[in-house]
Design a protein around this motif. Structure first.
Motif, mmCIF file in Angstrom:
data_model
loop_
_atom_site.group_PDB
_atom_site.id
_atom_site.type_symbol
_atom_site.label_atom_id
_atom_site.label_comp_id
_atom_site.label_asym_id
_atom_site.label_seq_id
_atom_site.Cartn_x
_atom_site.Cartn_y
_atom_site.Cartn_z
ATOM 1 N N CYS A 1 0.822 -1.213 0.000
ATOM 2 C CA CYS A 1 0.000 0.000 0.000
ATOM 3 C C CYS A 1 0.851 1.255 0.000
ATOM 4 O O CYS A 1 1.865 1.337 0.697
ATOM 5 N N LEU A 2 0.409 2.222 -0.758
ATOM 6 C CA LEU A 2 0.972 3.562 -0.682
ATOM 7 C C LEU A 2 -0.066 4.530 -0.139
ATOM 8 O O LEU A 2 0.240 5.385 0.692
ATOM 9 N N SER A 3 -1.305 4.370 -0.553
ATOM 10 C CA SER A 3 -2.348 5.317 -0.142
ATOM 11 C C SER A 3 -2.947 4.930 1.206
ATOM 12 O O SER A 3 -2.968 3.754 1.593
ATOM 13 N N LEU A 4 -3.458 5.942 1.906
ATOM 14 C CA LEU A 4 -4.117 5.698 3.184
ATOM 15 C C LEU A 4 -5.359 4.845 2.996
ATOM 16 O O LEU A 4 -5.658 3.969 3.811
ATOM 17 N N ARG B 1 3.700 -5.985 8.638
ATOM 18 C CA ARG B 1 4.095 -4.593 8.870
ATOM 19 C C ARG B 1 5.509 -4.593 9.410
ATOM 20 O O ARG B 1 5.836 -5.395 10.282
ATOM 21 N N ALA B 2 6.334 -3.693 8.913
ATOM 22 C CA ALA B 2 7.729 -3.691 9.326
ATOM 23 C C ALA B 2 8.312 -2.290 9.262
ATOM 24 O O ALA B 2 7.883 -1.455 8.464
ATOM 25 N N ILE B 3 9.280 -2.041 10.112
ATOM 26 C CA ILE B 3 10.028 -0.792 10.115
ATOM 27 C C ILE B 3 11.316 -1.012 9.342
ATOM 28 O O ILE B 3 11.997 -2.019 9.528
ATOM 29 N N MET C 1 3.781 10.126 5.323
ATOM 30 C CA MET C 1 3.579 8.753 5.776
ATOM 31 C C MET C 1 2.171 8.497 6.308
ATOM 32 O O MET C 1 1.893 7.397 6.795
ATOM 33 N N ASP C 2 1.326 9.502 6.242
ATOM 34 C CA ASP C 2 -0.056 9.361 6.737
ATOM 35 C C ASP C 2 -0.088 8.823 8.159
ATOM 36 O O ASP C 2 -0.955 8.026 8.531
ATOM 37 N N GLY C 3 0.876 9.265 8.961
ATOM 38 C CA GLY C 3 0.914 8.858 10.364
ATOM 39 C C GLY C 3 1.606 7.536 10.621
ATOM 40 O O GLY C 3 1.783 7.141 11.775
ATOM 41 N N ARG C 4 2.044 6.828 9.568
ATOM 42 C CA ARG C 4 2.663 5.517 9.729
ATOM 43 C C ARG C 4 4.178 5.650 9.646
ATOM 44 O O ARG C 4 4.812 5.263 8.662
ATOM 45 N N GLY C 5 4.767 6.195 10.687
ATOM 46 C CA GLY C 5 6.210 6.362 10.696
ATOM 47 C C GLY C 5 6.711 6.588 12.095
ATOM 48 O O GLY C 5 5.939 6.845 13.018
ATOM 49 N N ILE C 6 8.016 6.467 12.282
ATOM 50 C CA ILE C 6 8.645 6.717 13.573
ATOM 51 C C ILE C 6 9.903 7.554 13.374
ATOM 52 O O ILE C 6 10.571 7.453 12.345
ATOM 53 N N ILE C 7 10.208 8.394 14.353
ATOM 54 C CA ILE C 7 11.456 9.141 14.299
ATOM 55 C C ILE C 7 12.588 8.201 14.692
ATOM 56 O O ILE C 7 12.407 7.246 15.443
ATOM 57 N N THR C 8 13.766 8.486 14.172
ATOM 58 C CA THR C 8 14.893 7.596 14.390
ATOM 59 C C THR C 8 16.191 8.367 14.219
ATOM 60 O O THR C 8 16.188 9.516 13.766
ATOM 61 N N GLY C 9 17.285 7.723 14.573
ATOM 62 C CA GLY C 9 18.586 8.336 14.412
ATOM 63 C C GLY C 9 19.286 7.812 13.170
ATOM 64 O O GLY C 9 18.658 7.417 12.201
ATOM 65 N N ILE C 10 20.624 7.798 13.218
ATOM 66 C CA ILE C 10 21.391 7.247 12.105
ATOM 67 C C ILE C 10 21.081 5.764 11.969
ATOM 68 O O ILE C 10 20.857 5.246 10.881
ATOM 69 N N LEU C 11 21.086 5.051 13.098
ATOM 70 C CA LEU C 11 20.699 3.648 13.116
ATOM 71 C C LEU C 11 19.192 3.564 13.308
ATOM 72 O O LEU C 11 18.659 4.090 14.283
ATOM 73 N N GLN D 1 11.456 6.849 9.652
ATOM 74 C CA GLN D 1 11.330 5.572 8.947
ATOM 75 C C GLN D 1 9.854 5.221 8.797
ATOM 76 O O GLN D 1 9.055 5.427 9.702
ATOM 77 N N THR D 2 9.532 4.656 7.671
ATOM 78 C CA THR D 2 8.166 4.247 7.395
ATOM 79 C C THR D 2 7.858 2.907 8.045
ATOM 80 O O THR D 2 8.704 2.021 8.089
ATOM 81 N N VAL D 3 6.647 2.770 8.548
ATOM 82 C CA VAL D 3 6.127 1.461 8.908
ATOM 83 C C VAL D 3 5.379 0.967 7.672
ATOM 84 O O VAL D 3 4.290 1.442 7.359
ATOM 85 N N SER D 4 6.001 0.065 6.930
ATOM 86 C CA SER D 4 5.445 -0.378 5.654
ATOM 87 C C SER D 4 4.592 -1.622 5.836
ATOM 88 O O SER D 4 4.675 -2.308 6.859
#
Length: 561
Positions: free
Chosen positions: A279-282, A301-303, A345-355, A524-527
């Motif tokens: 999926c790409l669209s909400l 679902r995966a990060i 990301m339509d809300g499906r994401g998380i903040i992250t660092g280099i790793l 990062q996207t939660v795909s």
């Protein structure tokens, strides 16, 4: 957004046991295991993974329909650069060892292997019944040639693989002890070694084959053979009747349809033109969530494990403003992390660092949420960014070129968001869309200024997660990053056997990269990947570069309507 937590088992942490399990009196090396979230004592954020129990087919045959985003560039597993190409190529080739999903590493061309007590020598014993698709037997000569080619040691090309060229830093020599025995001698013990050669870029090709030979046809020994390539339409693979695997392929064929447009891809899935979708669209996410709840499809679902963000060309010959660390920090401060998650990301994401926080080594999102550039409100960070720009002599901003892949819509949208944010400090990026092959060649040769992208990984070990992009002269160090104290600490981390000390070193290495910002990370996207319930034994895995051969997949015709 709530993301469920569950244990993530890192494959390299199993290597000690595997060297014994492979038989032949193999002895395990005294090398450190890769930590899992349990051994770290830290719950690692990762989305739920749908698993299917591996089953036997009620009837063999049928065609699995999949989507590919664009035409193949070539069938060269060592030098291919995109997920699109390697996911195709993995169907045709074999590797020394393989890893399905995050299960233990097992033999592929190697039916067993041994590791010396000091971890400096691996001996692989090859199967004797394997043939390339043209009927020629696979021997140790082909394995030695292929490994040396990956490391840039084979004539006449002498070019490192962008993905597996990292082996060059570990492997001292590869030799054929006899026709079916290969010995690999290392510079230093490395627990990550087997993981590095499970991915599709570590495929074995015939000795002497060069890029020109692999331009139009694959030369592999894997479960699938190329049957038809209709440009602009599809690739068709047929079952390899001489495949050496104990079972499979269960299907008659796999058909890859070329569907570039994301909306067309979603439509093809819902009309069952393709059996697996994303999926790409909400609307697609919401609709498939409901279908999953009704048992009509399965969903993973995966990060992402990669680094997503703006890569900066820091090579010594670069003279642009972006080479000033104050400018890079100002650019990082103004970027709207939460805006990216909400709008792109339509809300499906998380903040992250280099790793990535999707890896067992990355810090959790809550670690970053109070850091400069991540925190809310943005006003203090924007004020600090303007101050840094003035100190660097660019109070009025500057222009620069930002290269973006033309086959990844999200990357282009992220580039537009960058342009809006950078305008706050007077920076005006000119967005240039480029083909995948061109953009990576420019990355390798340094012919770019900044690069909006997501750089993927194929292991869970920091030797690759950090080393492949930031170690001096590493094959994917597109940024020209070279910091002597970082290089020295990396070497210490790579051989450290105490898990706690290794984790401390990894975090210190990440902090040093964060200080220098050769890459400015974005969320990062939660795909989500989904497949119809009639597709059995589908293994979405955790990584696009590891074992996508589909040899155990079968279609339950009784469920397909």
């Amino acid at each position: 957004m709530e993301i469920r937590r569950f244990p993530l088992v890192a494959a390299a942490g199993l290597l000690m046991a595997l060297s014994i399990a492979c038989g032949g009196g193999a002895r395990s090396a005294a090398v450190p295991p890769t930590p899992t979230p349990e051994t770290r004592g830290i719950g690692q954020e990762r989305a739920g993974l749908t698993r299917q129990e591996v089953t036997k087919p009620t009837a063999q045959g049928g065609v699995l329909n999949l989507r590919k985003q664009r035409e193949m560039v070539d069938f060269d597993p060592h030098y291919s650069i995109s997920t699109n190409d390697i996911q195709n190529n993995m169907n045709f080739y074999s590797t020394l060892v393989r890893q399905q999903d995050r299960n233990p590493i097992q033999g592929d061309l190697a039916e067993r292997w041994e590791v010396s007590p000091d971890g400096l020598k691996y001996t692989f014993y090859l199967r004797r019944n394997v043939k390339f698709h043209d009927g020629v037997s696979v021997t140790s000569r082909d394995v030695v040639y292929s490994l040396n080619r990956m490391m840039g040691r084979s004539e006449p090309e002498k070019r490192k693989s962008g993905r597996t060229g990292i082996l060059d830093g570990y492997v001292k020599a590869v030799t054929a002890k006899d026709e079916y025995t290969v010995e690999m001698e290392l510079h230093r013990a490395a627990v990550v070694l087997l993981e590095l050669i499970t991915n599709g870029h570590a495929s074995i090709i015939p000795a002497g084959a060069v890029a020109a030979d692999l331009k139009r046809v694959p030369k592999g020994s894997g479960p699938w053979m190329l049957d038809e390539w209709v440009q602009g339409s599809h690739l068709l693979y047929k079952r390899n009747p001489s495949y050496y695997g104990a079972e499979g392929p269960y299907l008659d064929a796999i058909k890859h349809w070329f569907i570039r447009d994301e909306a067309a891809y979603e439509a093809a899935f819902f009309t069952k033109k393709v059996d697996v979708g994303a999926c790409l669209s909400l609307d697609c996410y919401q609709r498939t969530d409901q279908m999953e709840a009704r048992g009509e499809l399965l969903k993973q679902r995966a990060i992402s494990y990669g680094i997503a963000g703006m890569g900066i060309n820091m090579r010594p010959d670069q003279k642009g403003p972006w080479t000033d660390k104050r400018v890079r920090r100002a650019m990082q401060l103004v970027y709207d992390q939460q805006g990216n998650i909400a709008t792109i990301m339509d809300g499906r994401g998380i903040i992250t660092g280099i790793l990535s926080s999707g890896t067992p080594w990355g810090r959790p999102p809550e670690f970053w949420q109070t850091k400069p550039g991540y925190r809310i409100p943005k006003d203090p960070d924007i004020a600090e960014a303007k101050k840094l720009m003035a100190e660097a002599g660019f109070a009025n901003g500057f222009e620069m070129e930002m290269q973006v892949r033309n086959d990844q819509p999200d990357r282009a949208r992220e580039a537009e968001l960058w342009a809006n944010q950078l305008a706050l400090i007077g920076v005006k990026p000119k967005i240039i869309l480029r083909d995948s092959a061109d953009i990576f060649e420019r990355g390798e040769t340094g012919r770019y200024e900044v690069w909006q992208h997501s750089w993927a990984f194929f292991t869970t070990d920091p030797d690759e997660l950090l080393g492949i992009h930031f170690l001096k002269d590493a094959p994917r160090n597109y940024f020209g990053y070279d910091r002597p104290d970082w290089n020295s600490l990396f070497q210490q981390m790579s051989k450290e056997q105490d898990l706690k000390k290794r984790m401390e070193m990894v975090q210190k290495l990440e902090d040093m990269v964060w200080e220098d910002l050769p890459v400015i990370p974005i969320p990062q996207t939660v795909s989500a990947t989904m497949w119809w319930s009639y597709v059995k034994n589908w293994n979405p895995g955790w990584n696009s570069y590891v074992d996508s051969r589909k040899d155990l997949v079968w279609i339950d015709a009784s469920q397909k309507r």
